[in-house]
Design an enzyme around this catalytic site. Sequence first.
Site, PDB file in Angstrom:
ATOM      1  N   SER A  89       9.036   4.150   6.222  1.00 52.65           N
ATOM      2  CA  SER A  89       8.108   4.699   7.207  1.00 52.65           C
ATOM      3  C   SER A  89       8.568   4.451   8.646  1.00 52.65           C
ATOM      4  CB  SER A  89       6.714   4.137   6.945  1.00 52.65           C
ATOM      5  OG  SER A  89       5.770   4.796   7.739  1.00 52.65           O
ATOM      6  N   HIS A  90       7.770   3.730   9.404  1.00 47.91           N
ATOM      7  CA  HIS A  90       8.037   3.531  10.831  1.00 47.91           C
ATOM      8  C   HIS A  90       8.880   2.286  11.080  1.00 47.91           C
ATOM      9  CE1 HIS A  90       4.516   1.621   9.260  1.00 47.91           C
ATOM     10  NE2 HIS A  90       4.715   0.647  10.139  1.00 47.91           N
ATOM     11  N   ASP A 100       4.908  11.106   8.413  1.00 48.24           N
ATOM     12  CA  ASP A 100       3.484  11.169   8.062  1.00 48.24           C
ATOM     13  C   ASP A 100       2.558  10.719   9.191  1.00 48.24           C
ATOM     14  OD1 ASP A 100       4.179   8.529   7.767  1.00 48.24           O
ATOM     15  OD2 ASP A 100       3.363   8.291   5.734  1.00 48.24           O
ATOM     16  N   ARG A 101       3.085  10.020  10.190  1.00 48.37           N
ATOM     17  CA  ARG A 101       2.210   9.575  11.291  1.00 48.37           C
ATOM     18  C   ARG A 101       2.279  10.525  12.472  1.00 48.37           C
ATOM     19  NH1 ARG A 101       2.188   3.015  11.774  1.00 48.37           N
ATOM     20  NH2 ARG A 101       1.716   2.660   9.584  1.00 48.37           N
ATOM     21  N   ARG A 158       8.804  -2.070   0.153  1.00 47.73           N
ATOM     22  CA  ARG A 158       9.498  -1.953   1.434  1.00 47.73           C
ATOM     23  C   ARG A 158      10.169  -3.280   1.741  1.00 47.73           C
ATOM     24  NH1 ARG A 158       5.637   0.485   5.999  1.00 47.73           N
ATOM     25  NH2 ARG A 158       5.203   2.131   4.491  1.00 47.73           N
ATOM     26  N   LYS A 212       8.864   4.643  -2.972  1.00 41.74           N
ATOM     27  CA  LYS A 212       7.520   4.759  -3.535  1.00 41.74           C
ATOM     28  C   LYS A 212       7.482   5.918  -4.521  1.00 41.74           C
ATOM     29  CE  LYS A 212       5.887   7.355   0.468  1.00 41.74           C
ATOM     30  NZ  LYS A 212       4.848   7.550   1.463  1.00 41.74           N
ATOM     31  N   THR A 253       0.818  -1.210   0.000  1.00 39.82           N
ATOM     32  CA  THR A 253       0.000   0.000   0.000  1.00 39.82           C
ATOM     33  C   THR A 253       0.855   1.265   0.000  1.00 39.82           C
ATOM     34  OG1 THR A 253      -0.171  -0.188   2.393  1.00 39.82           O
ATOM     35  CG2 THR A 253      -2.062  -0.935   1.125  1.00 39.82           C
ATOM     36  N   THR A 274      -7.948   0.391   3.660  1.00 37.74           N
ATOM     37  CA  THR A 274      -6.728   0.827   4.326  1.00 37.74           C
ATOM     38  C   THR A 274      -5.711   1.346   3.307  1.00 37.74           C
ATOM     39  OG1 THR A 274      -7.066  -0.724   6.103  1.00 37.74           O
ATOM     40  CG2 THR A 274      -4.800  -0.020   5.717  1.00 37.74           C
ATOM     41  N   LYS A 329      -0.804  11.539   4.510  1.00 34.76           N
ATOM     42  CA  LYS A 329      -1.073  11.863   5.897  1.00 34.76           C
ATOM     43  C   LYS A 329       0.097  12.699   6.396  1.00 34.76           C
ATOM     44  CE  LYS A 329       0.498   7.266   7.201  1.00 34.76           C
ATOM     45  NZ  LYS A 329      -0.028   6.021   6.607  1.00 34.76           N
ATOM     46  N   ASP A 368       6.651   9.727  12.927  1.00 32.95           N
ATOM     47  CA  ASP A 368       7.394   8.504  12.589  1.00 32.95           C
ATOM     48  C   ASP A 368       8.581   8.779  11.665  1.00 32.95           C
ATOM     49  OD1 ASP A 368       5.969   9.069  10.285  1.00 32.95           O
ATOM     50  OD2 ASP A 368       5.818   6.958   9.733  1.00 32.95           O
ATOM     51  N   ASP A 385       9.233   8.817   8.471  1.00 30.06           N
ATOM     52  CA  ASP A 385       9.144   9.724   7.331  1.00 30.06           C
ATOM     53  C   ASP A 385       8.180  10.886   7.562  1.00 30.06           C
ATOM     54  OD1 ASP A 385       7.010   7.919   7.312  1.00 30.06           O
ATOM     55  OD2 ASP A 385       6.694   8.161   5.160  1.00 30.06           O
ATOM     56  N   GLU A 435      -6.696   7.536   9.514  1.00 32.70           N
ATOM     57  CA  GLU A 435      -6.632   6.092   9.713  1.00 32.70           C
ATOM     58  C   GLU A 435      -6.295   5.811  11.166  1.00 32.70           C
ATOM     59  OE1 GLU A 435      -5.127   3.602   6.269  1.00 32.70           O
ATOM     60  OE2 GLU A 435      -3.587   5.132   6.427  1.00 32.70           O
TER      61      GLU A 435
HETATM   62  C1  G1P Z   1      -0.277   0.070   7.638  1.00 33.14           C
HETATM   63  C2  G1P Z   1      -1.486   0.724   8.266  1.00 33.14           C
HETATM   64  C3  G1P Z   1      -2.210   1.545   7.237  1.00 33.14           C
HETATM   65  C4  G1P Z   1      -1.246   2.558   6.619  1.00 33.14           C
HETATM   66  C5  G1P Z   1      -0.028   1.841   6.087  1.00 33.14           C
HETATM   67  C6  G1P Z   1       1.017   2.816   5.599  1.00 33.14           C
HETATM   68  O1  G1P Z   1      -0.690  -0.773   6.592  1.00 33.14           O
HETATM   69  O2  G1P Z   1      -2.352  -0.232   8.825  1.00 33.14           O
HETATM   70  O3  G1P Z   1      -3.288   2.192   7.849  1.00 33.14           O
HETATM   71  O4  G1P Z   1      -1.867   3.243   5.579  1.00 33.14           O
HETATM   72  O5  G1P Z   1       0.568   1.055   7.119  1.00 33.14           O
HETATM   73  O6  G1P Z   1       1.476   3.645   6.626  1.00 33.14           O
HETATM   74  P1  G1P Z   1      -0.883  -2.354   6.776  1.00 33.14           P
HETATM   75  O7  G1P Z   1       0.441  -2.907   7.251  1.00 33.14           O
HETATM   76  O8  G1P Z   1      -1.927  -2.549   7.814  1.00 33.14           O
HETATM   77  O9  G1P Z   1      -1.284  -2.833   5.416  1.00 33.14           O
HETATM   78 ZN    ZN Z   2       5.270   6.847   7.762  1.00 32.12          ZN
END
Ligand code: G1P
Ligand code: ZN
Length: 543
Positions: free
Chosen positions: A113-114, A281-282, A22, A126, A18, A344, A376, A277, A279, A363
Amino acid sequence: MDPVIRPTTPFDGQRPGTSGLRKSVQTFEQPRYLENFVQSIIDCVQGIPGATLVLGGDGRYHNRTAIQTIVKMAAANGVARLVVGAGGILSTPAASCVIRKRKALGGIILSASHNPGGPDGDFGIKFNAANGGPAPEALTEAFFKRSKEIAEYRTVDAPDVDLDQIGERRLGSMVVEVIDPVADYAELTDSLFDIDAIRALFASGFRMVFDAMHAVTGPYAVEILEHRLGAPAGTAINAVPLEDFGGHHPDPNLAHAVDLVAALNGPDAPDFGAASDGDGDRNMILGRGVFVSPSDSLAVLAANATHVPAFRGGLTGVARSMPTSRAVDRVAEALGIRCYETPTGWKFFGTLLDDGRINLCGEESFGTGADHVREKDGLWAVLMWLNVLAARRLSVAELMAEHWNTYGRTYYGRHDYEAIEQAAADRLIDELRNRLPLLAGTSLAGRRVATADEFAYTDPVDGSRSERQGLRVSFEDGSRIVYRLSGTGTAGATLRVYFERYEPVGGEHGLDAPVALAELAAVAADLAGIQRHTGRTKPDVAT
Ligand code: G1P
Ligand code: ZN
């Protein structure tokens, strides 16, 4: 030198999730792995020759190496102008902002990301489109398909470009424009919020701690909170970005933002706490002794949005991802605006934002945002909260109590079972999917099931269809259990189970969330046969 390099290593068929591709740093360090994926992006995106592209990352280990590789490939593929954050740095929301502001064709963002960073951590890439948002699924599928058949990539044989000095330089016929990674973003946030009210709040002695978790938001937080809004120096902690995030998960939740949680619960706690986080965005929002669940945060921001200049005219609509609690739905109903439920992943908000159907969304996974960018945005959410607190002059605890007394309280929790065997995860989901039609009308631990279904979504703007987006069991008393498999895990499968329990106005609002949700959690584990399928008796992470 011939710019065409062949053959590439066959790509091992890894589908971008999504939020892009990664994988472990070791995977990305394989010869031509990154090159293969970058060339696939370039081959699939229409109009690269002569285009402006944006490039930056969260500064994690391998960022600088990858940026140089991409700069050279961009030059060889005819990009006219490459706008790069100094030091290879751009937070994800800042990259989105720069793409939009420069009217670029898109941008490449390097981040996992995180996820943890460092030589043994993760890396990611991405592509964001011209609207500043994540590439739509049709495009990421095209990257994936191309990456499996690709046989060559283009690059130039040139020394590394200096990316630390702001200014323009050339690589062949391409202009490399190195920009201050914070400036455009800070200018945008200045235009959205009641800066004077927030400055007055800090001047009145209001204290906050912002934990940048040694990730990308440090420089953004220092500039915006401390320099522009007048928060005292030291308000941003762990503010120096490190390649390995200091050895921690740069994930703003109760488990990982330990310094912040300790500060907010300790003696002499500040009024407000927040974290972001890897990058940027959280976001996580805390008050003195209070944790605000992201689902509640979205609802509170929706209810108070008109205190923020960007939303003075009111909200056009809101959206939440399916597993996010329905707290915001209740606010939307009271405001008389539409509330969309999307799969999601942030990309599903993009069409709604572009079409003006919504201007606030979020989210449960600590993501909140609006129509100012197409990602985000962690620091933006913090500024929203500061603006609301400055306007309302209530403590976080008072604001939450007021909200629950108006709309009722939705307790919320999520359990993650990580690195489980893919086949076991698939069996669990398949089995539960088959049982869903039999569940409606039955009782589970004294709760009657109202509906049980698998979520699928048709985008109301572009008509695209997304199937199999999670299994949901809704009860007549307003509680709900949701199951889905993660699209971002890097090892095996990750099962996520989400719970919510609704207590109406006048109901029991004073429980700790895990206590309030214990019974639902037990029902959820039993219903899906989690132990039978996975051998796990408890989740790896409970948030
Ligand atoms: C997770 C989060 C989702 C978020 C995504 C990217 O994805 O649940 O809300 O958009 O990270 O930060 P998931 O691992 O659940 O597919
Ligand atoms: Zn992130």
